[in-house]
Scaffold this motif. Structure first.
Motif, PDB file in Angstrom:
ATOM      1  N   THR A 269      41.721  42.560  37.061  1.00  0.00           N
ATOM      2  CA  THR A 269      41.221  42.291  38.409  1.00  0.00           C
ATOM      3  C   THR A 269      39.788  41.766  38.436  1.00  0.00           C
ATOM      4  OG1 THR A 269      40.512  44.589  38.626  1.00  0.00           O
ATOM      5  CG2 THR A 269      42.705  44.040  39.424  1.00  0.00           C
ATOM      6  N   GLY A 270      39.054  41.987  37.392  1.00  0.00           N
ATOM      7  CA  GLY A 270      37.636  41.664  37.443  1.00  0.00           C
ATOM      8  C   GLY A 270      37.302  40.277  36.948  1.00  0.00           C
ATOM      9  N   GLY A 271      36.377  39.624  37.642  1.00  0.00           N
ATOM     10  CA  GLY A 271      35.816  38.371  37.178  1.00  0.00           C
ATOM     11  C   GLY A 271      34.445  38.626  36.598  1.00  0.00           C
ATOM     12  N   ASP A 272      33.611  37.593  36.568  1.00  0.00           N
ATOM     13  CA  ASP A 272      32.275  37.752  35.997  1.00  0.00           C
ATOM     14  C   ASP A 272      31.164  37.289  36.937  1.00  0.00           C
ATOM     15  OD1 ASP A 272      32.804  35.092  35.959  1.00  0.00           O
ATOM     16  OD2 ASP A 272      32.478  34.801  33.810  1.00  0.00           O
ATOM     17  N   ARG A 273      31.533  37.019  38.181  1.00  0.00           N
ATOM     18  CA  ARG A 273      30.532  36.520  39.121  1.00  0.00           C
ATOM     19  C   ARG A 273      29.971  37.644  39.980  1.00  0.00           C
ATOM     20  NH1 ARG A 273      34.537  32.687  39.786  1.00  0.00           N
ATOM     21  NH2 ARG A 273      35.037  33.462  41.862  1.00  0.00           N
ATOM     22  N   SER A 274      28.754  37.437  40.434  1.00  0.00           N
ATOM     23  CA  SER A 274      28.124  38.396  41.343  1.00  0.00           C
ATOM     24  C   SER A 274      28.540  38.092  42.776  1.00  0.00           C
ATOM     25  CB  SER A 274      26.603  38.312  41.227  1.00  0.00           C
ATOM     26  OG  SER A 274      26.182  38.609  39.916  1.00  0.00           O
ATOM     27  N   ALA A 275      28.592  39.122  43.594  1.00  0.00           N
ATOM     28  CA  ALA A 275      28.878  38.928  45.012  1.00  0.00           C
ATOM     29  C   ALA A 275      27.611  38.442  45.710  1.00  0.00           C
ATOM     30  CB  ALA A 275      29.360  40.231  45.634  1.00  0.00           C
ATOM     31  N   PRO A 276      27.737  37.643  46.754  1.00  0.00           N
ATOM     32  CA  PRO A 276      26.544  37.107  47.431  1.00  0.00           C
ATOM     33  C   PRO A 276      25.764  38.201  48.151  1.00  0.00           C
ATOM     34  CG  PRO A 276      28.518  36.588  48.686  1.00  0.00           C
ATOM     35  CD  PRO A 276      28.988  37.175  47.385  1.00  0.00           C
TER      36      PRO A 276
ATOM     37  N   GLU B 103      50.332  37.998  47.659  1.00  0.00           N
ATOM     38  CA  GLU B 103      50.384  36.539  47.611  1.00  0.00           C
ATOM     39  C   GLU B 103      49.201  35.997  48.405  1.00  0.00           C
ATOM     40  OE1 GLU B 103      54.123  35.528  49.377  1.00  0.00           O
ATOM     41  OE2 GLU B 103      53.401  35.802  51.427  1.00  0.00           O
ATOM     42  N   GLY B 104      48.844  34.749  48.156  1.00  0.00           N
ATOM     43  CA  GLY B 104      47.739  34.127  48.863  1.00  0.00           C
ATOM     44  C   GLY B 104      46.386  34.460  48.242  1.00  0.00           C
ATOM     45  N   THR B 105      45.325  33.941  48.849  1.00  0.00           N
ATOM     46  CA  THR B 105      43.964  34.133  48.324  1.00  0.00           C
ATOM     47  C   THR B 105      42.999  34.511  49.438  1.00  0.00           C
ATOM     48  OG1 THR B 105      43.459  31.773  48.596  1.00  0.00           O
ATOM     49  CG2 THR B 105      44.276  32.492  46.432  1.00  0.00           C
ATOM     50  N   ILE B 106      41.971  35.278  49.040  1.00  0.00           N
ATOM     51  CA  ILE B 106      40.865  35.632  49.936  1.00  0.00           C
ATOM     52  C   ILE B 106      39.596  35.128  49.278  1.00  0.00           C
ATOM     53  CG2 ILE B 106      39.615  37.488  51.092  1.00  0.00           C
ATOM     54  CD1 ILE B 106      42.122  39.190  50.905  1.00  0.00           C
ATOM     55  N   THR B 107      38.803  34.377  50.024  1.00  0.00           N
ATOM     56  CA  THR B 107      37.564  33.823  49.472  1.00  0.00           C
ATOM     57  C   THR B 107      36.373  34.249  50.308  1.00  0.00           C
ATOM     58  OG1 THR B 107      37.853  31.763  50.719  1.00  0.00           O
ATOM     59  CG2 THR B 107      38.720  31.825  48.467  1.00  0.00           C
ATOM     60  N   VAL B 108      35.247  34.398  49.644  1.00  0.00           N
ATOM     61  CA  VAL B 108      33.966  34.704  50.285  1.00  0.00           C
ATOM     62  C   VAL B 108      33.027  33.547  49.972  1.00  0.00           C
ATOM     63  CG1 VAL B 108      32.007  36.282  50.380  1.00  0.00           C
ATOM     64  CG2 VAL B 108      34.325  37.192  50.063  1.00  0.00           C
TER      65      VAL B 108
ATOM     66  N   PRO C 188      34.132  43.729  38.841  1.00  0.00           N
ATOM     67  CA  PRO C 188      34.698  44.928  39.481  1.00  0.00           C
ATOM     68  C   PRO C 188      33.617  45.723  40.213  1.00  0.00           C
ATOM     69  CG  PRO C 188      35.589  44.673  37.271  1.00  0.00           C
ATOM     70  CD  PRO C 188      34.520  43.626  37.423  1.00  0.00           C
ATOM     71  N   GLY C 189      33.858  46.017  41.462  1.00  0.00           N
ATOM     72  CA  GLY C 189      32.931  46.804  42.260  1.00  0.00           C
ATOM     73  C   GLY C 189      31.818  46.008  42.907  1.00  0.00           C
ATOM     74  N   ALA C 190      31.686  44.732  42.531  1.00  0.00           N
ATOM     75  CA  ALA C 190      30.566  43.939  43.063  1.00  0.00           C
ATOM     76  C   ALA C 190      30.714  43.705  44.563  1.00  0.00           C
ATOM     77  CB  ALA C 190      30.471  42.603  42.321  1.00  0.00           C
ATOM     78  N   TRP C 191      31.924  43.379  45.023  1.00  0.00           N
ATOM     79  CA  TRP C 191      32.112  43.132  46.447  1.00  0.00           C
ATOM     80  C   TRP C 191      32.037  44.441  47.237  1.00  0.00           C
ATOM     81  CZ3 TRP C 191      31.337  40.017  50.094  1.00  0.00           C
ATOM     82  CH2 TRP C 191      32.027  40.063  51.312  1.00  0.00           C
ATOM     83  N   GLN C 192      32.578  45.515  46.677  1.00  0.00           N
ATOM     84  CA  GLN C 192      32.478  46.806  47.370  1.00  0.00           C
ATOM     85  C   GLN C 192      31.012  47.223  47.551  1.00  0.00           C
ATOM     86  OE1 GLN C 192      34.805  46.394  44.855  1.00  0.00           O
ATOM     87  NE2 GLN C 192      36.543  46.293  46.272  1.00  0.00           N
ATOM     88  N   ALA C 193      30.177  46.859  46.586  1.00  0.00           N
ATOM     89  CA  ALA C 193      28.748  47.186  46.701  1.00  0.00           C
ATOM     90  C   ALA C 193      28.071  46.413  47.824  1.00  0.00           C
ATOM     91  CB  ALA C 193      28.038  46.900  45.372  1.00  0.00           C
ATOM     92  N   ARG C 194      28.689  45.320  48.284  1.00  0.00           N
ATOM     93  CA  ARG C 194      28.135  44.518  49.367  1.00  0.00           C
ATOM     94  C   ARG C 194      28.842  44.811  50.692  1.00  0.00           C
ATOM     95  NH1 ARG C 194      24.276  43.939  49.777  1.00  0.00           N
ATOM     96  NH2 ARG C 194      24.222  42.015  50.962  1.00  0.00           N
TER      97      ARG C 194
END
Length: 600
Positions: free
Chosen positions: A332-339, A401-406, A416-422
């Motif tokens: 589930t985890g990528g390597d990018r930071s959440a904005p 199914e489908g995608t969610i983008t920020v 993992p956890g980066a978006w929850q932290a925001r």
């Protein structure tokens, strides 16, 4: 080494490592004590043989030395027991704390909560909860088996000195050990089969015994019905295990009979040799003692090996859970930071959600754009899919199914956890942590949890300042029955604190409120929510964040920029309150007017 053997070895090492990590000194001394002390009874039996032979020939000096040796060995054996038991107990207790912390860490490390709605994962956790005591006793079980092996080895050497044929006696114990091992394997498989019923039984026990449900269970007289259902579920779970053990009973019994035959044969052999003059009286006494000890040792060895088998099996389950969590995080985890600040907003394209084990779609074909800086209301009847949408937006669930983008970046691409932290939020099933008020609110943002000014601001913005002011010690008031002087709160008061907790993060990119006033007095509900949303707008402005509120009070939708109307898992309307009200045939207007009339 075969894969099963390697897995068995790894699980064994992992079980020992838990105790070693928890308390190295106690673990080391337990191995030394449990490993060497079992040899003392064999030494005593040999010294008794020396005494008897010395008495027969009249060797007083040898008799005295043997007696002193027996006394010393007996003192060491008896005197070391309390210390060994105390060390073992301390090791087990320390390991139990470590195991519980490890299970909590693993469960909390799952990147989404959908794993905890998966029946297979829940069954895994249920069996681990049942067997976690085995994990805390891992080194203890290994030490006991080590001691049994040492005693068996010393016994074999002494028997071989008397007569090599006597070595057949301990060898005849092998079938009993093998049969017991197979019986434990059947028990392991039965635990997996019984996991669902055991989980149901535990739930019914909690419902029938926990104070939070006591009012309803007493009012409706549910006690007998709950106890009956608990008994039925527990009996079904137990039936699987008892049945598996029953099917293994015949081989175990046959192995026991074989050993008994060897036991009798050894006694006949040595007494016949004595009668023929081929053995001394001391050797007869030694053989009688050792063969009797072997009988006891076999029972203990079977028990210890069963104990070890259960420990290794529980350790293998723990390793499997660790692997599952690692794979889940990697998947589930990528390597990018959440904005830190939103530019465009959050978009959903063809999003659908189906819960684990369910063939029904909770949401299907949802395509929306929630602009940065907006307040969005989600409305619909119970079960329409409002909470499911919020779980997806927070990243607590992955879409089927489908995608969610920020801001154009996929939600699954964040660490993992980066978006929850925001994000921040208040959910229907809000937590009721029995800490002080300050801590219960402050944990909404661990970075500022100890800042009194931040906590007071969150309490004020969460419309909980009046509640806190009325408590005996204000923010320092301990909450709940876990404290001797704890204060009990009503459901509405707890929810006000949950709302305050959601305001601890100073600038979330996403603030979600899922029925945030469901437990609050209806007269104060609308005022509370409007005040909260007004303060939330100011906070969201720092990150240009999106606020999403799902509430049964449609009047609050007037304060939102956009309204999402959900019915049967689909978005049926989307737009501003004014535009949706202009649609005279639309479901939103019908719901709004019907509710307005009811409240009027």
């Amino acid at each position: 080494m075969t894969k099963p053997a390697k897995a068995h070895r790894n699980a064994l090492y992992a079980a020992i490592a838990l105790s070693w990590t928890a308390d190295r000194r106690a673990t080391l001394l337990t191995f030394v004590g449990f490993g060497l002390r079992p040899a003392l009874p064999v030494l005593i039996a040999y010294l008794v043989k020396v005494m008897v032979d010395a008495a027969v020939v009249g060797d007083t000096d040898l008799l005295v030395r043997a007696a002193l040796g027996i006394g010393t060995a007996a003192a060491l054996s008896a005197g070391s027991v309390p210390y060994a038991v105390e060390l073992s107990t301390r090791m087990i207790e320390s390991t139990a704390v470590l195991v519980d912390r490890k299970l909590m860490t693993l469960t909390g490390s799952l990147p989404t909560v959908q794993d905890l709605d998966d029946p297979e994962v829940l069954d895994r956790l249920e069996v681990l909860r049942q067997e976690r005591v085995r994990l805390s006793e891992g080194a203890d079980a290994v030490a006991l088996v080590l001691g049994a092996a040492v005693r068996a080895g010393v016994t074999a050497v002494v028997l071989a000195v008397v007569d090599p044929f006597l070595l057949l006696t301990p060898l005849l114990a092998v079938p009993a050990v093998v049969a017991a091992s197979r019986m434990q394997a059947r028990r392991t498989a039965a635990l997996d089969t019984a996991a669902a019923d055991a989980r149901l039984a535990r739930h019914l026990y909690e419902v029938g015994s926990a104070p939070r449900w006591s009012s309803e269970t007493r009012l409706f007289g549910l006690g007998p019905a709950i106890r009956r259902r608990y008994h039925e579920a527990a009996e079904r779970a137990d039936r699987h295990v008892v049945g598996a053990l029953g099917r293994a009973l015949l081989p175990v019994t046959a192995a026991g009979v074989l050993f008994a035959a060897g036991y009798i044969g050894a006694l006949l052999l040595v007494t016949r040799q004595f009668a023929a003059g081929g053995a001394t009286l001391g050797e007869v006494v030694l053989t009688l003692n050792l063969v009797t000890l072997i009988s006891i040792q076999v029972g203990q060895a079977v028990q210890f090996l069963a104990f070890l088998h259960q420990t290794v099996d529980a350790s293998r389950r723990l390793l499997s859970l660790e692997s599952y969590v690692e794979n889940s995080v990697a998947r589930t985890g990528g390597d990018r930071s959440a904005p830190a600040v939103l530019r465009y907003g959050i978009s959903l394209a063809g999003v659908g959600l189906r819960y684990p084990g369910s063939g029904r779609w909770a949401l299907r074909d949802v395509s929306l754009h929630l602009p940065a800086g907006s307040v969005v209301a989600v409305v619909g009847v119970n079960g329409a899919g409002k909470s499911s949408l919020i779980k997806l937006l927070t990243g607590l669930y992955e879409p089927t199914e489908g995608t969610i983008t920020v801001d154009g970046e996929s939600l699954t691409g964040f660490r993992p956890g980066a978006w929850q932290a925001r994000t921040s939020g208040c959910f229907q099933d809000f937590v009721r942590p029995e800490f002080t008020v300050a801590t219960a609110v402050g944990v909404g943002d661990l970075a500022t949890a100890d800042d009194p000014d931040a906590v007071r601001a969150a309490v004020r913005h969460g419309a909980a300042d009046g509640i806190v002011a009325a408590l005996p010690d204000g923010l320092a008031t301990p909450l709940g029955s876990s404290h001797a002087n704890g204060t009990e709160l009503s459901g509405g008061q707890w929810q006000r604190l949950a709302l305050a907790r959601a305001r601890m993060r100073p600038s979330p990119c996403l603030l979600v409120l899922d029925e945030p006033t469901s437990a609050i007095d209806p007269l104060a509900e609308d005022v509370t929510l409007r005040r909260y949303l007004a303060a939330a707008r100011l906070t969201a402005a720092r990150a240009n964040g999106v606020t999403v509120v799902a509430s049964h009070r449609l009047a609050t939708a007037r304060a939102a920029d956009l309204v999402i109307v959900i019915a049967a898992g689909a978005v049926v309307q989307f737009g501003s309150h004014q535009r949706l009200m202009a649609d005279s045939d639309g479901p939103y207007r019908e719901l709004y007017e019907r509710q307005s009339g009811a409240y009027s």
